[in-house]
Write a protein that holds these residues in place. Structure first.
Motif, short mmCIF file in Angstrom:
data_model
loop_
_atom_site.label_atom_id
_atom_site.label_comp_id
_atom_site.label_asym_id
_atom_site.label_seq_id
_atom_site.Cartn_x
_atom_site.Cartn_y
_atom_site.Cartn_z
N ASP A 145 86.26 10.39 24.25
CA ASP A 145 86.87 10.98 25.43
C ASP A 145 86.05 12.21 25.82
O ASP A 145 86.15 13.26 25.18
CB ASP A 145 88.32 11.37 25.07
N GLU A 146 85.23 12.05 26.86
CA GLU A 146 84.32 13.15 27.24
C GLU A 146 85.09 14.39 27.66
O GLU A 146 84.67 15.52 27.40
CB GLU A 146 83.41 12.70 28.38
N ARG A 147 86.20 14.18 28.34
CA ARG A 147 86.93 15.33 28.86
C ARG A 147 87.44 16.23 27.72
O ARG A 147 87.38 17.45 27.81
CB ARG A 147 88.11 14.85 29.70
N ARG A 148 87.88 15.60 26.66
CA ARG A 148 88.38 16.41 25.53
C ARG A 148 87.32 16.63 24.47
O ARG A 148 87.58 17.24 23.46
CB ARG A 148 89.61 15.74 24.91
N ARG A 149 86.14 16.12 24.66
CA ARG A 149 85.07 16.21 23.66
C ARG A 149 85.60 15.76 22.29
O ARG A 149 85.40 16.41 21.27
CB ARG A 149 84.52 17.63 23.54
N ALA A 150 86.29 14.67 22.31
CA ALA A 150 86.93 14.22 21.06
C ALA A 150 87.01 12.70 21.03
O ALA A 150 87.03 12.06 22.09
CB ALA A 150 88.34 14.81 20.95
N PHE A 151 87.05 12.15 19.83
CA PHE A 151 87.21 10.71 19.69
C PHE A 151 88.69 10.36 19.82
O PHE A 151 89.55 11.01 19.23
CB PHE A 151 86.66 10.23 18.35
N SER A 152 88.93 9.34 20.63
CA SER A 152 90.30 8.88 20.85
C SER A 152 90.54 7.66 19.95
O SER A 152 89.79 6.68 20.00
CB SER A 152 90.44 8.50 22.33
#
Ligand SMILES: Cc1cc2nc3c(=O)[nH]c(=O)nc-3n(C[C@H](O)[C@H](O)[C@H](O)COP(=O)(O)OP(=O)(O)OC[C@H]3O[C@@H](n4cnc5c(N)ncnc54)[C@H](O)[C@@H]3O)c2cc1C
Length: 554
Positions: A145-152
């Protein structure tokens, strides 16, 4: 175990007809943004924000009722002691499905339970009062998830799939459990640990946020997000999912993973990288050579080694092992070990460890396995229940801050060598702990045990329902006698530090098996329970999400 390993107990058998099987080595945002996904639809103001979380279900939800041929399979999970009798099992494929199913359960006044991987130790998803089971096993997407800079990671994703997708896609991993079929859904929020936790911490130490379907006081189901951002108004809800355990606050429909020290936008820098390869070893001391004095020395060596080599800066954080003193009928006490092959002197460290555990016994262990394996391969061994899908089991857990007491060793020896009980798959399963886990402060997550060096279970596995009493009684008596000094349970003191919520054990709330006066919730959560109760009162005020050991509202 965020790297490889698993390592099971020898396979299940029955009391009457023990079957000797091989022991496996594997073992080893938008902060605070409420998503307005409700049963009525997605509100226009937030439709863009929720589009990905609630993408139109390409595959529709399926509802299975008792007359359906699939019902027999879907009414149960891994532990065959538990078989539910719900009116319906809803196999959701999107957050919208979950909101709708939860809303329908609320509106019809029917009790609901959520299941992801089905590995619960107790009957929390199969209790006879449960009318609707929300099965999330088809929600198993893993993406960045680019927006959260995190893996979903969706809750139905089994850990083997999580390891596979994160590693093949980005070369990263999550330090989590050793069983590839345990799912993210229940595992992560229970504070999942595994063979790489001494190196990189617990799964929750990398949890950035969650998406969760909750039910408001007015009975409306909706999806919200909660992150660890300091200004997130829902931060306490995030915190409660860093160890509070499943089935307490709502239905988690997505986890976002990012390490605390991650910087920049590069996905490959947002989670740790695993070892390229690991050394795996399995050695065994035959029971026929183990006098009580030798067994005591072996246990003492093992506990002392962990007491002195489990600091966060120890070179031995690269090493994980499971000591498995099986019941004598199995034939041996087994030591499975794994070490990151890339650390300087890895083989020497591994061999030193094995030598120190066996020091002074006067006998050499049998070497059953010693080999170098690529990391991803090493994550795919089955968990402690092995490949048999018909297994029944009972486990009881312990956090230990230092080596075992003489009373604990003597009680373990007594029960492991009893002649009136025969099960090659009854054992203590003692995992290395500490290391990076103990870098985190006790109140930073809902896993308060942050200075333990060992984490273990007394466990028995079997197949035949007629043998339930014999096995459950053996586990209960062994555990009771090991912790006789503290009311039959590992009350936090200088040696012990309570129990692990992911290894749920309803006996902790039963005065026949817990005479300590310390309630079950303090054994799991210690002082954190009061904080969890406040979160419960805020987010599940009507107590919709409940089971035998669910958090009670403050
Ligand atoms: C063979 C085996 C090996 C294991 N190995 C390890 C290990 O190495 N390390 C470790 O830490 N643990 C381990 N565990 C324990 C495991 O982490 C827990 O049992 C975990 O809760 C299982 O999650 P699940 O989704 O597979 O199970 P489920 O039975 O689906 O769920 C367990 C609990 O969580 C709730 N829950 C599930 N999904 C959700 C959701 N999406 N939202 C809210 N609540 C939910 C359920 O209602 C239930 O109360 C192991 C268990 C087994 C049986």
């Amino acid at each position: 175990m965020s790297s490889p390993m698993s390592s099971p107990a020898g396979p299940p058998t029955t009391v009457r007809k023990p079957v000797h099987r091989r022991t496996f080595l594997s073992g080893t945002a938008v902060a605070g943004g409420a998503l307005a996904v409700t049963a009525a639809g997605i509100s226009p103001a937030t439709a863009a924000a929720t589009a990905r979380a609630d993408a139109p279900a390409a595959v529709p939800a399926v509802t299975v009722r008792p007359s359906d041929r699939r019902y027999a399979d879907l009414r149960r999970g891994t532990n065959q002691r538990w078989v539910g009798s719900p009116d319906q099992i809803v196999l959701a494929t999107s957050t919208g499905d979950v909101v709708r199913a939860v809303q329908q359960a609320v509106d019809s006044g029917r009790r609901l339970a959520v299941r992801s991987g089905g590995h619960c130790y107790e009957d929390f998803t199969t209790h006879q009062e449960i009318a609707v089971v929300l099965d999330l096993s088809r929600m198993d997407d893993i993406s960045y998830d680019e927006r959260r800079r995190a893996f979903s990671v969706q809750p139905g994703a089994a850990l083997g799939r999580v390891y596979d997708r994160l590693y093949k896609g980005w070369g990263v991993y999550l330090p989590a459990g050793n069983c590839p079929t345990v799912a993210a859904g229940g595992h992560i929020q229970g504070g999942g640990y595994g063979s790489m936790s001494r190196r990189d911490g617990l799964a929750v130490d990398h949890l950035y946020g969650i998406e969760i379907v909750v039910v408001q006081a007015d009975g409306t189901a909706r999806a919200v997000t909660a992150t660890r951002e300091p200004d997130d108004p829902h931060r306490e809800l995030w915190w409660a999912h860093t160890g509070g355990g499943g089935g307490n606050f709502g239905v988690v429909t997505r986890y976002w993973l990012r390490s605390h020290d991650a910087r920049g936008d590069d996905p490959t820098a947002q989670l740790p990288t695993p070892p390229r390869e690991v050394w795996l070893s399995e050695v065994a001391w035959p029971w026929e050579q183990l006098t009580e004095a030798r067994f005591s020395r072996l246990m003492w060596n093992h506990g002392e080694w962990h007491t002195h080599n489990s600091a966060p800066d120890s070179p031995y954080t690269a090493l994980f092992s499971q000591l498995k003193p099986f019941h004598r009928s199995n034939g041996a006490v087994v030591l499975d070990s794994l070490i990151d092959a890339g650390v300087p002197g890895a083989e020497r460290l591994l061999q030193n460890y094995i030598s120190e555990v066996g020091a002074g016994l006067g006998i050499q262990p049998q070497v059953r396995q010693y080999r170098r394996v690529p990391w991803l391969h090493a994550t795919q061994w089955p968990g402690f229940t092995g490949p048999d899908p018909t297994v029944r089991f009972k486990g009881k857990s312990v956090y230990a801050r230092r080596t075992y007491t003489d009373v604990q060793i003597a009680a373990a020896h007594h029960h492991l060598t009893r002649d009136d009980f025969h099960n090659p798959s009854a054992l203590l399963m003692i995992a290395s702990y500490g290391g990076a886990v103990n870098r985190v402060a006790s109140a930073d997550t809902a896993v308060p045990q942050r200075d333990s060096v060992l984490k273990y279970q007394v466990v028995s596995l079997w197949n035949d329902a007629a043998d339930d009493d014999a096995h459950i009684t053996w586990v209960r008596e062994c555990y009771r006698d090991m912790f006789a000094a503290t009311g039959g349970v590992p009350v936090p003191n200088e040696t012990n530090d309570g129990c692990f919520v992911n290894y749920a054990d309803v006996d902790l709330g039963d005065p026949r098996w817990n005479t300590s006066g310390v309630p079950w919730h303090d054994l799991y959560y210690k002082n954190g329970y009061r904080r969890l109760q406040k979160v419960k009162a805020t987010w599940d005020p009507t107590g919709l999400f409940r089971h035998a050991q669910s958090i009670r509202p403050a």
